[in-house]
Scaffold this motif. Structure first.
Motif, short mmCIF file in Angstrom:
data_model
loop_
_atom_site.label_atom_id
_atom_site.label_comp_id
_atom_site.label_asym_id
_atom_site.label_seq_id
_atom_site.Cartn_x
_atom_site.Cartn_y
_atom_site.Cartn_z
N THR A 1 77.32 63.80 45.10
CA THR A 1 77.43 65.15 45.67
C THR A 1 78.40 65.11 46.85
O THR A 1 78.78 64.03 47.32
CB THR A 1 76.07 65.69 46.13
N VAL A 2 78.80 66.28 47.31
CA VAL A 2 79.69 66.40 48.48
C VAL A 2 78.85 66.83 49.68
O VAL A 2 78.08 67.79 49.59
CB VAL A 2 80.80 67.43 48.23
N VAL A 3 78.99 66.09 50.79
CA VAL A 3 78.33 66.47 52.04
C VAL A 3 79.39 66.94 53.02
O VAL A 3 80.49 66.37 53.09
CB VAL A 3 77.51 65.29 52.63
N THR A 4 79.08 67.98 53.79
CA THR A 4 80.03 68.52 54.77
C THR A 4 79.30 68.71 56.10
O THR A 4 78.12 69.05 56.13
CB THR A 4 80.59 69.88 54.33
N GLY A 5 79.99 68.47 57.19
CA GLY A 5 79.40 68.65 58.51
C GLY A 5 80.14 67.86 59.57
O GLY A 5 81.23 67.33 59.32
N TYR A 6 79.55 67.76 60.74
CA TYR A 6 80.16 67.08 61.87
C TYR A 6 79.52 65.70 62.04
O TYR A 6 78.40 65.56 62.54
CB TYR A 6 80.01 67.92 63.14
N PHE A 7 80.24 64.68 61.61
CA PHE A 7 79.78 63.30 61.76
C PHE A 7 80.99 62.38 61.63
O PHE A 7 82.03 62.78 61.10
CB PHE A 7 78.71 62.95 60.71
N PRO A 8 80.89 61.15 62.13
CA PRO A 8 82.06 60.25 62.08
C PRO A 8 82.44 59.91 60.64
O PRO A 8 81.67 60.11 59.70
CB PRO A 8 81.57 58.99 62.83
N LYS A 9 83.65 59.36 60.50
CA LYS A 9 84.10 58.92 59.19
C LYS A 9 83.17 57.81 58.69
O LYS A 9 82.84 56.88 59.43
CB LYS A 9 85.53 58.40 59.27
N LEU A 10 82.72 57.93 57.44
CA LEU A 10 81.73 56.99 56.92
C LEU A 10 82.39 55.70 56.44
O LEU A 10 83.51 55.71 55.92
CB LEU A 10 80.98 57.64 55.76
N ASN A 11 81.67 54.60 56.61
CA ASN A 11 82.13 53.31 56.11
C ASN A 11 81.55 53.09 54.72
O ASN A 11 80.36 53.35 54.46
CB ASN A 11 81.67 52.18 57.03
N HIS B 1 75.17 70.84 53.21
CA HIS B 1 75.59 71.09 54.58
C HIS B 1 74.69 70.29 55.53
O HIS B 1 73.49 70.50 55.58
CB HIS B 1 75.55 72.58 54.91
N VAL B 2 75.31 69.40 56.29
CA VAL B 2 74.58 68.45 57.11
C VAL B 2 74.27 69.03 58.48
O VAL B 2 75.15 69.52 59.18
CB VAL B 2 75.39 67.14 57.27
N GLU B 3 73.01 68.98 58.87
CA GLU B 3 72.59 69.37 60.22
C GLU B 3 72.38 68.15 61.11
O GLU B 3 72.68 68.17 62.30
CB GLU B 3 71.30 70.20 60.15
N GLN B 4 71.85 67.08 60.54
CA GLN B 4 71.65 65.82 61.26
C GLN B 4 71.93 64.67 60.29
O GLN B 4 71.90 64.86 59.07
CB GLN B 4 70.23 65.70 61.81
N PHE B 5 72.21 63.51 60.86
CA PHE B 5 72.45 62.36 60.01
C PHE B 5 71.99 61.10 60.74
O PHE B 5 71.80 61.11 61.97
CB PHE B 5 73.93 62.24 59.67
N LYS B 6 71.84 60.02 60.01
CA LYS B 6 71.63 58.72 60.64
C LYS B 6 72.12 57.64 59.68
O LYS B 6 72.15 57.82 58.46
CB LYS B 6 70.17 58.51 61.02
N LYS B 7 72.53 56.54 60.26
CA LYS B 7 72.98 55.41 59.46
C LYS B 7 71.83 54.43 59.33
O LYS B 7 71.21 54.05 60.33
CB LYS B 7 74.19 54.76 60.13
N GLU B 8 71.53 54.02 58.10
CA GLU B 8 70.45 53.07 57.87
C GLU B 8 70.96 51.66 58.14
O GLU B 8 72.02 51.26 57.65
CB GLU B 8 69.95 53.17 56.42
N LEU B 9 70.23 50.91 58.94
CA LEU B 9 70.62 49.54 59.24
C LEU B 9 70.45 48.67 58.00
O LEU B 9 69.46 48.80 57.28
CB LEU B 9 69.78 48.98 60.39
N PRO B 10 71.40 47.76 57.75
CA PRO B 10 71.27 46.87 56.59
C PRO B 10 70.04 45.97 56.74
O PRO B 10 69.70 45.53 57.84
CB PRO B 10 72.56 46.06 56.61
N GLN B 11 69.38 45.69 55.62
CA GLN B 11 68.13 44.93 55.65
C GLN B 11 68.29 43.50 55.13
O GLN B 11 67.52 42.61 55.49
CB GLN B 11 67.07 45.65 54.80
#
Length: 785
Positions: free
Chosen positions: A51-61, A83-93
């Protein structure tokens, strides 16, 4: 990914977790993103794997897992998007994931071998352990203290963004403002917002006092809290400078307006003692300067002093007074008259001679008085007497052209160039403005030239005048040209008016109207307006002017008919300019543009178009630039034409685009930039300054009441070169002509200039601060109405 803890009393938030496939669009300035992701987990019932996500967040790795909170919305062209309101990056496990993460480009100086050493020493939970207690890095062999410190800083920055975004959203800020706040304060964002939300008023564009005060109230800050009072004081001064054009405010003004602002927000009275205490504190912090009971922002205080000092430096030159014997000047002038087939009037001759024999000249006069003729005479005679060429091609790349012609706007510079046959540029371009970085030219790196002529000086505010003058070498002759009866500058100050009233600089006023011989009733009308009256024959049809009576509710139909008749006679949208003083309302600029677009450039299958909110832009549309874009060489007030429309599916950026030509300079706009332009079939009178148009259509109705002033109407009328069509109500026109500017700008330039005749003016170095940008943006309160 850890399971989300859901509060049973709250509806479950929709989320999508996944990895980036491709970044479709990324804006480095505001971090707006359009990214296609591969879905790993979601609590939504969807079958798609992408899917396509849109919003204000840094460029994804790539290869990193992100969780986005928001909802799906249907885009009219691109279909369903999240449409993104919040986001978080999951730490690698896993071990491999942690090594790959730490050795990525996010962490400078950490290669794969170092990352493996960290995981070997701290385990798969290395990142969590470091964030909890950075001293665990001492367990990693051969890891230097510098690398350890850098790693901790970068880890906290990347993880801190997510925490800040979540908490700022909880405090009522949207994603875009939250990202702005984080970009300004980084890891200190939450601390600043929670401890002093009023700091946002000073630092974050888009957050005004009311917004910050609402947050302050939610956080339980008292009505007389020092931070609140300071923010209110600074906000009032900034409003008075930017909205009213003042350079300073008086204590009575400041206390009265600040008390009113604070009372309006919280409905509680404040003592003058509280405000006085905070004004004194702001003075101690060098946020304000108080002198002779005048309260200044430091940049405006120093700009006024610095401008006087720079003028002193120019005026101190004495080598021009006897540079050429009068006989030599008269002989050269006679030869010039013969070559150009003109005969200068006595006042024009005086203007040319004073310009060549003085370090500085003020040349002023209304329409038809021959300012352009005098400018051309000065340039030609300067080259003749100094034996220099006026052909730019005769100069090598590293040689400076001796004559510099500048104006505040691109269109005014173009008019100058057409009149003289020489290159002319904007003041910003002459000084090499680099946006937020400032100007390349300054007192340490002055411009190179021998003669500088500045046209339309009435438009130049104090801040820009200081920037220009402090960039001039001491051996330069300066000629300032303008009409003192036009609208004052949008920014603080009234430079031309103060220079003229100081009587410090040699001045030549051109009063005889030479274009009257051509039968210009437009010029007659302009000079009558200057006197505060209208001619008795206003409604009588003239060869170049007419007045159509109509009520306010009929104004759009009348303007449309007038423009339609002009089209039938062979004129184009470029030739016809409708001017109005207000944006909103049934006779406002927005409504007139809507009607005129359908007349000049109606929809058709042959014309591509893009929709932006309620506005449709088509190929062939006449548009106006609203902000300065030095990188593209386009400035506030420039008019252009849409020459191309590209849809997202047609380009690699996957973005809808407009290409606008500004006299051959083509600039590309994506949808994020569309708020920088507007239609220009009708524009504000302020935006028309420095320009002339073959046909001007000027509606004047009583609904414009708040805006109607003599200098506004005078400025509008004098934009017309060939035909002026007035339409509207007699009473409204009469009202505007009878009302002079009802607010006198508070400046100290005139007395300082007079004082400079006998004393040396100190020019202290201006400290760098946010408030130094006051007056930089060409924004007027009229444009928000």
């Amino acid at each position: 990914m850890n399971e989300e803890q859901v509060n049973p009393s709250q509806p479950e938030r929709h989320y999508i977790s996944g990895t980036s496939i491709v970044t479709v669009f990324h804006n480095e300035e505001n971090l707006y993103n359009v990214t296609r992701i591969r879905i790993k987990k979601t609590n939504l019932e969807i079958e798609d794997k992408e899917t396509v996500v849109t919003g204000y967040f840094p460029k994804l790795n790539e290869d990193e897992v992100y969780t986005f909170y928001g909802d799906f919305k249907e885009h009219p062209k691109f279909g369903l998007q999240f449409h993104v309101e919040q986001f978080k990056k999951e730490l690698p496990q896993s071990r491999q994931g942690v090594v790959q993460y730490l050795s990525s480009d996010l962490f400078h100086g950490i290669g794969k071998k170092t990352a493996e050493n960290i995981v070997d020493a701290l385990g798969e939970r290395a990142i969590f352990r470091i964030l909890q207690n950075e001293s665990v890095l001492k367990e990693v062999p051969r890891l230097s203290a510098d690398k350890a410190e850098a790693l901790v800083t970068q880890l906290r920055e990347h993880q801190g963004l997510e925490e800040v975004m979540v908490k700022l959203t909880d405090l009522g800020f949207g994603p875009q403002l939250s990202m702005k706040i984080f970009q300004a304060y980084k890891q200190e964002a939450l601390e600043i917002v929670q401890n002093n939300p009023y700091q946002l008023v000073e630092d974050i564009q888009g957050i005004g006092f009311s917004r910050a005060d609402e947050l302050g109230k939610r956080l339980g800050m008292a009505t007389n809290h020092p931070d609140r009072l300071r923010a209110g004081i600074l906000y009032v001064i900034e409003q008075e400078c930017n909205q009213m054009g003042h350079v300073y405010v008086t204590a009575d003004q400041l206390y009265g307006k600040t008390a009113e602002l604070l009372r309006k927000s919280r409905h509680e009275n404040l003592s003058e003692m509280d405000l006085t205490r905070e004004v004194d504190a702001l003075k101690a912090d060098k946020k304000l300067i108080i002198q002779d009971e005048k309260i200044y922002f430091p940049p405006l205080f120093y700009a006024e002093k610095g401008l006087v000092k720079a003028i002193q430096k120019i005026m101190a030159q004495t080598q021009y007074e006897e540079q050429f014997p009068e006989s030599e000047f008269l002989l050269a002038l006679g030869e010039l008259e013969e070559r150009l087939d003109v005969q200068y009037a006595p006042s024009q001759r005086k203007g040319i001679q004073t310009a060549l024999m003085s370090p500085m000249l003020l040349l002023t006069g209304g329409p038809g008085t021959g300012k352009t003729t005098v400018i051309k005479g000065i340039v030609e005679l300067y080259a003749e007497l100094h034996g220099c060429s006026l052909n730019p091609g005769d100069y090598k790349k590293d040689e400076a052209f001796p004559v510099l012609l500048v104006a505040p706007t691109g269109r005014a510079a173009k008019r100058m160039s057409e009149a003289t046959g020489l290159p002319a540029v904007t003041i910003h371009r002459l000084l090499k403005w680099n946006g937020q970085e400032g100007f390349d030219h300054n007192e340490e790196n002055p411009i190179d030239g021998k003669l500088l002529i500045v046209d339309e000086v009435s438009m130049v505010d104090l801040w820009l005048a200081h920037q220009l003058f402090k960039s001039l070498p001491a051996n330069l002759q300066v000629i300032l040209v303008g009409d003192e009866d036009q609208l004052p500058s949008v920014g603080p100050g009234q430079v031309l008016k103060d220079l003229l009233s100081s009587e410090v600089v040699p001045t030549v006023r051109l009063t005889d109207v030479y274009r009257q011989a051509e039968g210009s009733s437009i010029i007659d009308l302009a000079h009558e307006i200057k006197k505060g009256k209208l001619p008795e024959d206003l409604s009588r049809q003239q060869g170049d002017r007419s007045f159509i009576r109509c009520q306010g509710q009929h104004i759009t139909n009348v303007v449309q008919q007038v423009c339609g008749n002009a089209l039938k006679k062979g004129y184009t949208a470029k030739d016809i300019q409708v001017l109005a003083p207000m944006y909103k309302g049934p006779a406002g600029i927005d409504k007139l543009n809507e009607v005129l677009q359908e007349l000049f450039n109606p929809a058709s299958e042959q014309r591509r178009e893009l929709k932006h909110g309620d506005i449709t832009y088509r190929v062939g549309d006449k548009v106006l630039q609203l902000v300065n874009q030095p990188d593209s060489n386009v400035f506030n007030g420039d008019m252009g034409e849409i020459v191309s429309v590209f849809f997202a599916k047609e380009n690699t950026e996957k973005q809808d685009m407009l290409v606008i030509s500004y006299e051959g300079n083509e600039v590309t706009y994506t949808k994020q930039d569309f708020n920088q332009i507007t239609h220009a079939y009708c524009c504000s009178i302020h935006k028309s300054q420095g320009s002339e148009f073959p046909i001007v259509v000027l509606p004047i109705v009583k609904s414009y009441y708040r805006m109607l002033r003599r200098n506004l109407l005078y400025t509008a009328v004098t934009r017309s070169k060939q035909f002026l069509i007035l339409c509207g109500e007699d009473e409204a026109f009469q009202l505007g002509v009878s009302r002079n500017e009802d607010s006198v700008r508070q400046t100290n330039l005139q007395p300082l200039l007079r004082e400079s005749l006998d004393n040396d003016i100190e020019d202290p170095e201006i400290p760098f601060m946010k408030d130094a940008n006051i007056g930089m943006e060409n924004v007027t309160p009229y444009d928000f109405m």
